[in-house]
Design an enzyme around this catalytic site. Structure first.
Site, mmCIF file in Angstrom:
data_model
loop_
_atom_site.group_PDB
_atom_site.id
_atom_site.type_symbol
_atom_site.label_atom_id
_atom_site.label_comp_id
_atom_site.label_asym_id
_atom_site.label_seq_id
_atom_site.Cartn_x
_atom_site.Cartn_y
_atom_site.Cartn_z
ATOM 1 N N HIS A 223 -1.207 8.633 2.979
ATOM 2 C CA HIS A 223 -2.530 9.223 2.866
ATOM 3 C C HIS A 223 -3.183 8.660 1.607
ATOM 4 O O HIS A 223 -2.494 8.305 0.636
ATOM 5 C CB HIS A 223 -2.451 10.745 2.740
ATOM 6 N N GLY A 224 -4.511 8.593 1.618
ATOM 7 C CA GLY A 224 -5.199 8.087 0.447
ATOM 8 C C GLY A 224 -6.579 8.697 0.305
ATOM 9 O O GLY A 224 -7.090 9.341 1.234
ATOM 10 N N CYS A 276 -6.367 5.954 3.986
ATOM 11 C CA CYS A 276 -7.784 6.323 3.946
ATOM 12 C C CYS A 276 -8.339 6.053 2.551
ATOM 13 O O CYS A 276 -7.618 6.111 1.555
ATOM 14 C CB CYS A 276 -7.973 7.791 4.298
ATOM 15 N N ARG A 277 -9.632 5.784 2.495
ATOM 16 C CA ARG A 277 -10.287 5.560 1.209
ATOM 17 C C ARG A 277 -11.449 6.540 1.022
ATOM 18 O O ARG A 277 -12.345 6.316 0.214
ATOM 19 C CB ARG A 277 -10.779 4.118 1.119
ATOM 20 N N GLU A 370 -10.098 -7.074 -1.069
ATOM 21 C CA GLU A 370 -10.498 -6.607 -2.395
ATOM 22 C C GLU A 370 -9.825 -7.430 -3.501
ATOM 23 O O GLU A 370 -8.732 -7.958 -3.329
ATOM 24 C CB GLU A 370 -10.078 -5.137 -2.580
#
Length: 384
Positions: A223-224, A276-277, A370
């Site tokens: 998860h993020g 996730c971001r 990135e």
């Protein structure tokens, strides 16, 4: 597989004169930068003794070095047969037809996608031509080690206070398979706190094996979220009352940079993040109007970070088959790494995901490159 037996059987096809040529190769260095075997240790015409000496001197790469020595002698058919036999006992690698239509390469994967059985192997001719014609524009493999390097794989699946990441087991299995098939030794961790993730990355940066490697991979799946405009990987104990249980993606760069990991200077460092971001769905309706040395080096260079989604956007995962991002990476790398550099493969992942019909209306997903400082092309040369 009994590597010694296979090597001995191969050398049995050499006549005495050819065996002397093989021994000469070993005594003079099979490839540039490879430590030769002292001549005194090879004063024998017994093939089993020669094999024992090769295995003892090159314990991790005896088979690959024998294949290269045979190629140097123009014993190409014998080298090919030995390579095939060695591969039968390792990760599945096979040559593929090079005439597949380009348009098929960029089609979305199907909903019933399964990991390929094999990874398409690079030809020695392609590698040699590329390293000759584009030498200044390509990261050169570390010839003395004859191997890729180390990879760190961290997967968080079970959380104390958040939903479990069902399907992540499949991601872990698939990405480990891919890394090993590409020649990397994988260090694997599961269900870590933010602090434990930091310790794992720090310890990985100190690994002595980086000195003899030519590149590295770090893969994180969890998860993020975005915290103060920074990407955070959530530890398994994260909660509204324990918001400090995170690991910031930017810290990977700090641990592996030229200061803290000089063994990886001038070597590609590939970071893959499935997380996730943020909480946005990704789609929006728009109207028509609308290296270790005494000399100076860059503090941070030769990185590429490929993330599963754009900033502030959800990353999607199938609870049965794993995340779409990892599925696409495994598929593209398995079928295209033999001919494309890593940046082109990332572009192909993004292109195929853009056209995936499962991502409709507001539920859009597009991976994102990135903080990239690769200054040359990075080819993986699978199978070699």
């Amino acid at each position: 597989m009994d590597t010694k037996r296979v090597m001995t059987e191969t050398l049995e096809d050499l006549v005495d004169k050819e065996l002397k040529q093989f021994i000469w190769q070993l005594c003079n260095g099979v490839t540039a930068g490879l430590e030769p075997i002292p001549r005194a240790k090879l004063q024998t015409s017994d093939r089993e003794d020669v094999v024992d000496c090769v295995v003892k001197h090159y314990p991790d790469d005896a088979g690959k070095i024998t294949v290269q020595a045979l190629r140097n002698m123009k014993q190409n058919e014998l080298a090919k047969r030995l390579q095939i036999k060695l591969q039968e006992g390792q990760q599945p690698v096979q040559e593929v037809t090079r005439s597949a239509p380009e348009s098929m390469d960029l089609q979305p994967i199907q909903s019933d996608w399964h990991r390929p059985c094999n990874i398409a192997a690079c030809s020695q001719e392609f590698k040699d031509r590329l390293l000759t014609q584009e030498r200044k524009d390509v990261y050169i493999p570390t010839s003395r080690s004859q191997r890729k390097g180390l990879a760190l794989l961290i997967t968080n699946i079970a959380f104390d206070h958040s939903s479990n990441r069902n399907g992540a087991e499949k991601d872990e299995e698939n990405i480990e398979w891919l890394l090993r098939a590409l020649g990397y030794s994988v260090e694997k961790h599961r269900n870590l706190s933010g602090k434990a993730i930091s310790e794992a990355v720090k310890n990985f940066s100190k690994h002595s094996g980086h000195r003899d490697s030519d590149s590295t991979f770090v893969v994180m799946m969890s998860h993020g979220k975005r915290i103060e405009n920074k990407d955070a990987i959530l530890g398994v104990h994260y909660h509204t009352n324990n918001t400090g249980d995170v690991f910031f993606v930017e810290d990977i760069f700090s641990h592996l940079n030229s200061v803290n990991c000089p063994a990886l200077i001038e070597k590609p460092k590939v970071i893959l993040v499935q997380a996730c971001r943020g909480r946005d769905v990704g789609g929006v309706y728009v109207s028509d109007s609308a290296f270790e040395s005494d000399s100076w080096v860059h503090k941070e260079k030769d990185f590429v970070c490929f993330m599963s989604t754009l900033p502030d956007v959800y990353a999607y995962r199938d609870p049965a088959n794993g995340s779409f991002f990892i599925n696409y990476i495994v598929d593209v790398f398995s079928t295209s790494a033999y001919k494309y550099d890593i940046m082109e493969m990332f572009r192909r992942v993004a292109s195929r995901m853009e056209n995936d019909p499962r991502f409709i209306h507001e539920q859009q997903i597009l991976p994102c490159i990135e903080r990239t400082t690769l200054v040359r092309k990075f080819y993986l040369f699978p199978g070699l």
